[in-house]
Structures are given as structure tokens and as C-alpha cells.
Write an enzyme that holds these catalytic residues in place. Sequence first.
Site, PDB file in Angstrom:
ATOM      1  N   ASP A   1     -12.471   2.858  -6.445  1.00 23.26           N
ATOM      2  CA  ASP A   1     -11.569   2.801  -5.290  1.00 23.26           C
ATOM      3  C   ASP A   1     -12.357   2.772  -3.972  1.00 23.26           C
ATOM      4  O   ASP A   1     -13.591   2.847  -3.971  1.00 23.26           O
ATOM      5  CB  ASP A   1     -10.635   4.012  -5.369  1.00 23.26           C
ATOM      6  CG  ASP A   1      -9.229   3.703  -4.882  1.00 23.26           C
ATOM      7  OD1 ASP A   1      -9.057   2.743  -4.131  1.00 23.26           O
ATOM      8  OD2 ASP A   1      -8.299   4.452  -5.255  1.00 23.26           O
TER       9      ASP A   1
ATOM     10  N   ASP B   1      -1.196  -0.866  -2.663  1.00 20.17           N
ATOM     11  CA  ASP B   1      -0.561  -0.368  -3.889  1.00 20.17           C
ATOM     12  C   ASP B   1       0.822  -0.968  -4.131  1.00 20.17           C
ATOM     13  O   ASP B   1       1.589  -1.175  -3.194  1.00 20.17           O
ATOM     14  CB  ASP B   1      -0.425   1.155  -3.825  1.00 20.17           C
ATOM     15  CG  ASP B   1      -1.780   1.834  -3.950  1.00 20.17           C
ATOM     16  OD1 ASP B   1      -2.797   1.131  -3.976  1.00 20.17           O
ATOM     17  OD2 ASP B   1      -1.797   3.076  -4.016  1.00 20.17           O
TER      18      ASP B   1
END
Length: 411
Positions: free
Chosen positions: A158, A213
Site C-alpha cells: 500500500d 478504494d
Amino acid sequence: MRAILLSLTAAIAMSFTCYAQGNNYVQNYTKFEDLALTPPMGWNSWNKFACNVDEKMIREIADVMVSSGMKEAGYTYVNIDDCWHGDRDSLGFIHPDPQRFPSGMKALADYVHAKGLKLGIYSDAGSQTCGGRPGSRGYEFQDALMYARWGIDYLKYDWCNTEGLKAEGGYKTIAAALRKAGRPVVLSICEWGNDKPWDWGRTVGHLWRTTGDIYNCFDCVEDHGTWKSWGVMQILDKQEGLREFAGPGHWNDPDMLEVGNGMVVNQDRAHFSMWAMLAAPLIAGNDLRAMNKQTVDILTNKDVIAIDQDALGIQGFKHSLKDSVETWYKPLKNGDWAVCFLNRSKSSGSIELSWQENKVVDSFAKRELDAVSTTYKIRNLWTKKDQGTTKKLLKANIPGQDVLMLRLIKQ
Ligand code: GLA
């Protein structure tokens, strides 16, 4: 004197050559080849469980991945997302949270491997993960070594808390670390498309997120104040212009699936179909232990999965829009085509298409769908029925927020 100088120079040159030949200082910043030759398939904890992960749940998920038929349908990776972490020890090595993972990661990997599945884990290029756990910045080689010791097969990496870092460099560092650790690992680049990972990610990782997301809705934007998450249709629209960057071993990743997390069945079906048309990674994000039959049927639809997993690895494309219905095409091996009509409206829509009068040219993949020179048999991938050939006019009614998905089989 001259002789002494000469032999000294020769000795220095020789030792330099030996060092260089040993390649001790040369990093390999590239991914492991021959992994993810079709889009990765598996499950990830984040969409449903966020930070609530523990070893009991991961084992149960692995069990159900087998017993539900998902493994048989192609799902392989069981991926633990954020929040598995405990502390670093005095030497800097990371350990899992001892309360949540009391048996340790090696035992969990052994369990998952014994089922014929693979284990994935999550870290972050910055000082901390998005969930505030220890990030890998400065510890990349140690973390990669630890993952290799545990038997990890997939790393989602990430991009939170990366102030001062450049994405390409950050991901190359972890790629080099994984290389050095020596265990082949799929590297999933998760920097949300900000720094155009499709431009530099191909040699570094096996897939890259193209967007922020996903949010569990078909057509909405969720505003969190400083950031937004995106519904299925919003994510789909953000894939525009990216298909040429995808192919075997290097995929665009429009984020993990929300199938089974609460959308209605036609929306789930449309979501899954469109991810297959995009040749997207199929990473389920629901609680596999609590699936109803509709969800299992969607996630294990082998005909749709075959579109996603087609060996050519060509991402599909939007060809046209009429009223609220988009028509998408994806070239497949042996001259077949996938065709998907996506009705974005809440009300039903009708389509009419003469295959013979509508030649489709895919100039990127250099393929043509020409129903005049070739006849294709038509199979409906959701009803599983054969629907005649491309000689006949196609007429259909598509319910709201649903798809008609066909495979054209070259005769
Ligand atoms: C980011 C990623 C998500 C998830 C969370 C975990 O938001 O994009 O997919 O991994 O972090 O904290």
C-alpha cells in the site's frame, strides 16, 4: 617500480572484477517472471472485515474456499489485508499480532498450503500502513525475508504515509527486497493510480490498482472528507484508456470484488461480469463462510471466469452506448469473443443488434469480429443456454443494472 605499479593495478582490477562478478551490489528491481499469467484469483479480508482479522477466520476462509467450489473454479490466494501486524523485535523483524495470530504466520501458511491454496499478506511502503500498523519503510529487505520464511506467496503493498517518497522508487525497493529473499511472490501495487503505475509498474509488479478504494454500492460516490471511495460504475468509468497497459503478468486492478456484500443480485452479476470483461484480478471480498447460493453461483460461474482468465489476456473495451446500455467486447483465444451489454439504468432496456451489419474492429489487439465472413455460435454465460448464431438478429431485454453476457464461439 614500474613493475610493482603494474602488478598493483592488475590486482586492484582483478579484485574489482571478482566483486562485480559476485554481483553483491547489483539490485534486481524487477518482479518474478511467470507469475500471474492470467489475472490473480483469490480472496482478501479488507472489504468485509477491515481490521478484524485473525488466524481462525483465515483458516475458516481457506476451508470454505475449498468446500464452496471456489478453489475448483480457480480461486487460489487467501490474502490477509491490513492489521495483522504486531511489533518489530529488537532487530527490526516484524511479527504478527500475538493475540490475533497466536500460532504464527508460518503455521498459517502451512495450513493454507496444505489445502492447495496460497497465502497473501499486506504491507505499506510508508512508515505506517493505512490502518496505522508498522509500515515497511526502511525495513523492506527484512520484511521480505520474513515473508519468505513464513511462506508468503502474494504481497499487497500500500501507499499510505509515504511523505517524500516517489512511487516508482518505493515499489522498486520492495521488488528488489522480494527478489533478494528469493521466494517467488506476486506483487500487488496499491498506490491508487496516483502516479500512473501502468507507466512504470509492468516490470516491477504483477498488478496495480488503477483507482481509490471501491465502495459497496453499484452507482455512488462515498465522500469521507479527505478522500472518496467509489461505486462499481464509478470504478468502471475510471478504467478508460488503460487497456493497452494490461497483459499476461501485468494487470490493471480496479480493486477487489464486493460481490456478496449486500448489493442486489443483478448488480452483483453486472459487477462480476464487468470485472471479467476488464481481465481484472478476481479477488472476492465477502465473508465466504456466510454466502447464499446466489453469491456462490456468481463467484463460481466458470463461463464468466473463463472470459476473465482467457489466455490471451486482452482487456475488453467499451464499444458503444445506446440509451443506458453499454456494449463491451473482449477478444478471446481461438477467435472467440466475449460480448457484454451493460444496462446502467435502474429500469430495463432493450437492445437490437445485427451482428452482420456491425463489424467490430479492435485496432489495439488487431482483431476483427466479422459476422459476415465468420459465423459464431452464441452462448449466454448466465443462463448457460445456446442462443443460435450471429446470422440472426439479436433482440433482448435487459433488466435494470444488469447485463447480458455472451460468448461468441467461432465456427
Ligand atoms: C487502503 C487500500 C485498501 C486497504 C486499506 C487497508 O485504503 O487501498 O484496499 O488495503 O488501505 O488499510
